[in-house]
Design a protein around this motif. Structure first.
Motif, PDB file in Angstrom:
ATOM      1  N   CYS A 274       3.520  -0.531  -6.730  1.00  0.00           N
ATOM      2  CA  CYS A 274       2.974  -1.786  -6.225  1.00  0.00           C
ATOM      3  C   CYS A 274       3.261  -1.980  -4.735  1.00  0.00           C
ATOM      4  O   CYS A 274       4.365  -1.712  -4.262  1.00  0.00           O
ATOM      5  N   SER A 275       2.258  -2.472  -4.026  1.00  0.00           N
ATOM      6  CA  SER A 275       2.452  -2.901  -2.647  1.00  0.00           C
ATOM      7  C   SER A 275       1.718  -4.213  -2.400  1.00  0.00           C
ATOM      8  O   SER A 275       1.437  -4.570  -1.267  1.00  0.00           O
ATOM      9  N   CYS A 276       1.393  -4.933  -3.497  1.00  0.00           N
ATOM     10  CA  CYS A 276       0.618  -6.162  -3.366  1.00  0.00           C
ATOM     11  C   CYS A 276       1.476  -7.364  -2.992  1.00  0.00           C
ATOM     12  O   CYS A 276       0.948  -8.388  -2.558  1.00  0.00           O
ATOM     13  N   GLU A 277       2.780  -7.268  -3.162  1.00  0.00           N
ATOM     14  CA  GLU A 277       3.649  -8.386  -2.789  1.00  0.00           C
ATOM     15  C   GLU A 277       4.196  -8.204  -1.379  1.00  0.00           C
ATOM     16  O   GLU A 277       4.015  -9.030  -0.507  1.00  0.00           O
TER      17      GLU A 277
ATOM     18  N   HIS B 245       3.969 -12.970  -9.777  1.00  0.00           N
ATOM     19  CA  HIS B 245       3.430 -11.627  -9.554  1.00  0.00           C
ATOM     20  C   HIS B 245       2.785 -11.102 -10.832  1.00  0.00           C
ATOM     21  O   HIS B 245       1.649 -10.600 -10.816  1.00  0.00           O
TER      22      HIS B 245
ATOM     23  N   TYR C 259      -1.182 -10.268 -11.718  1.00  0.00           N
ATOM     24  CA  TYR C 259      -1.569  -8.964 -12.275  1.00  0.00           C
ATOM     25  C   TYR C 259      -2.364  -9.146 -13.568  1.00  0.00           C
ATOM     26  O   TYR C 259      -3.371  -8.472 -13.806  1.00  0.00           O
TER      27      TYR C 259
ATOM     28  N   HIS D 178       2.665  -0.668 -13.103  1.00  0.00           N
ATOM     29  CA  HIS D 178       2.254  -1.343 -11.873  1.00  0.00           C
ATOM     30  C   HIS D 178       3.367  -1.394 -10.825  1.00  0.00           C
ATOM     31  O   HIS D 178       3.145  -1.034  -9.662  1.00  0.00           O
ATOM     32  N   LEU D 179       4.543  -1.859 -11.218  1.00  0.00           N
ATOM     33  CA  LEU D 179       5.619  -2.084 -10.240  1.00  0.00           C
ATOM     34  C   LEU D 179       6.032  -0.830  -9.468  1.00  0.00           C
ATOM     35  O   LEU D 179       6.252  -0.909  -8.255  1.00  0.00           O
TER      36      LEU D 179
END
Length: 433
Positions: free
Chosen positions: A82-85, A50, A54, A78-79
């Motif tokens: 975050c909703s990319c994972e 992840h 990034y 970011h975390l």
């Protein structure tokens, strides 16, 4: 190696994206060697991948360009959003640990450099402490642990000055400032040892200020010494029954319990210091001869101590059933992954405090050194000579061991002279007095 943790080709492709993609297999192997479970290793690998993606989105293409600042930005900025994972999950509780591990891995592989301590532009004292640390390291040659103490004492002195004058101006220091600071520290309730450490660190800091040309002359002579009479106090010890009670607390059916009781028995029955215990290597133990080699420590002298059958059995049980097949030469290891060696003596202090609390007993202190004092006191009260105790404890002079003679209260009663008032049926005789 990574195929041992993931089967899906799609997942494996994602794990190999970004600047860290080429190192994921080696990192997976590193996690395996460190002893992490499959579940934990999978979580760390996902979190590292992840961060790698990034970093790629931020324009980083080489692992050598990764930095602590980018890691901090990933974790702090970011975390949380975050909703990319996983869509809208926003929770990555292990990500900080994963990033820390991959950074340590990259530093160990010499892919990135060890981060340098940087001064914060918002803290006027931080730059001074960074230069002070360099001075203590390169000019004075102090180890990291000692430099940490010196920096902490230097920071405390500067904070006091700033509180007193509402501004930090070290160039205007006077002898009177130094004396007033020491007087303030004398009334804080700390031990004499702490106060002696403070005076030593204060002198060193003042010499540094002169070296930096912040002070026009050396003011270290204004630091007055702390008087402490030799053998002025009794050693802090507990009864040997309480010692045995503490030794019975660890659960010897677990790896942690086996390790802890082995460490405790070395301190309680052989009088080892905590820093001596954590430095023991497996090669130092000779079960055939029943001997334990203690490397040079505080006194810079090696010594060989006897292993009784009981101690040897406890040590052997830990090595065979609690330590596993770890290749580390260090004897005592952490009992959770990564199974690295115990380095800090404070680990032993944390351990004994836990078992003192479990035993529900009141002890003079909460440190490990009381086990050493308790052993010496127990031996001298049972007729063992001062010279024999000095050899066991590794004292260079029997004078250091002489303090334990003061605890022989029962023997002192035997040689005490009778008070004159009891020579005439309990009536005080002025003439005999």
């Amino acid at each position: 190696m990574i195929e041992q943790y993931f089967e899906s080709p799609r997942t494996i492709r994602r794990l190999h994206q970004g600047p860290l993609g080429g190192y994921m297999d080696a990192f997976a192997g590193w996690l395996h060697i460190q002893g992490y479970s499959r579940t934990v290793a999978r979580t760390y690998l996902r979190d590292v991948a992840h961060w790698s993606r990034y970093a790629m989105w931020c324009g980083v293409t080489q692992a050598s360009d990764l930095s602590q600042e980018l890691a901090q930005d990933f974790i702090e900025n970011h975390l949380p959003n975050c909703s990319c994972e996983r869509i809208n999950s926003g929770a990555y509780s292990n990500a900080a640990a994963a990033v820390k591990h991959i950074l340590n891995f990259l530093i160990g592989q010499e892919i990135i450099e060890q981060p340098v301590l940087k001064a914060s532009p918002y803290n006027e004292m931080s730059s001074m402490l960074v230069r002070y640390d360099t001075y203590l390291d390169e000019l004075v040659g102090l180890c990291q642990k000692t430099r940490n103490i010196h920096r902490r004492m230097g920071l405390q002195f500067m904070e006091w000055l700033k509180e007193e004058y509402n501004v930090l101006d070290l160039s205007s220091l006077t002898n009177n400032d130094i004396v007033r600071y020491q007087e303030a520290c004398q009334n804080n309730g700390f031990s004499a040892d702490w106060k002696r450490t403070l005076t030593s660190c204060l002198r060193a800091f003042l010499r540094f200020l002169r070296w930096e040309r912040i002070l026009e002359k050396d003011l270290s002579g204004a630091v007055y010494p702390i008087n402490a009479w030799s053998f002025a106090s009794l050693p802090k010890y507990m009864s040997f029954e309480d010692v045995k009670l503490i030794l019975s607390m660890p659960d010897r059916s677990t790896a942690t319990g086996k390790r802890d009781v082995a460490m405790l028995v070395l301190m309680a029955y052989l009088g080892l210091r905590a820093n001596e215990v954590v430095k023991i290597q497996t090669a130092d133990i000779d079960f055939a001869k029943g001997a334990l080699l203690i490397q040079k420590t505080k006194t810079q002298r090696e010594r060989i101590l006897p292993l009784t059958n009981e101690i040897a059995a406890i040590m052997l049980d830990y090595i065979e059933n609690g330590r596993g097949l770890n290749p580390s030469p260090q004897l005592f290891l952490k009992t959770v992954a990564p199974y690295s060696p115990l380095i800090a003596p404070s680990s032993a202090g944390t351990m004994i405090r836990k078992y003192i609390k479990q035993a529900g007993i009141k002890t003079p202190t909460l440190g490990t050194h009381q086990l050493r004092h308790s052993l010496a006191t127990h031996l001298i009260n049972n007729g063992v000579s001062i010279k024999e105790i000095a050899d066991l404890l590794g004292h260079t002079s029997v004078e250091s061991t002489g303090i334990y003679a003061k605890v022989q209260v029962d023997r002192l009663k035997e040689v005490a002279l009778p008070f004159p008032a009891f020579e005439n049926g309990g009536e005080f005789d002025e003439q005999s007095a």
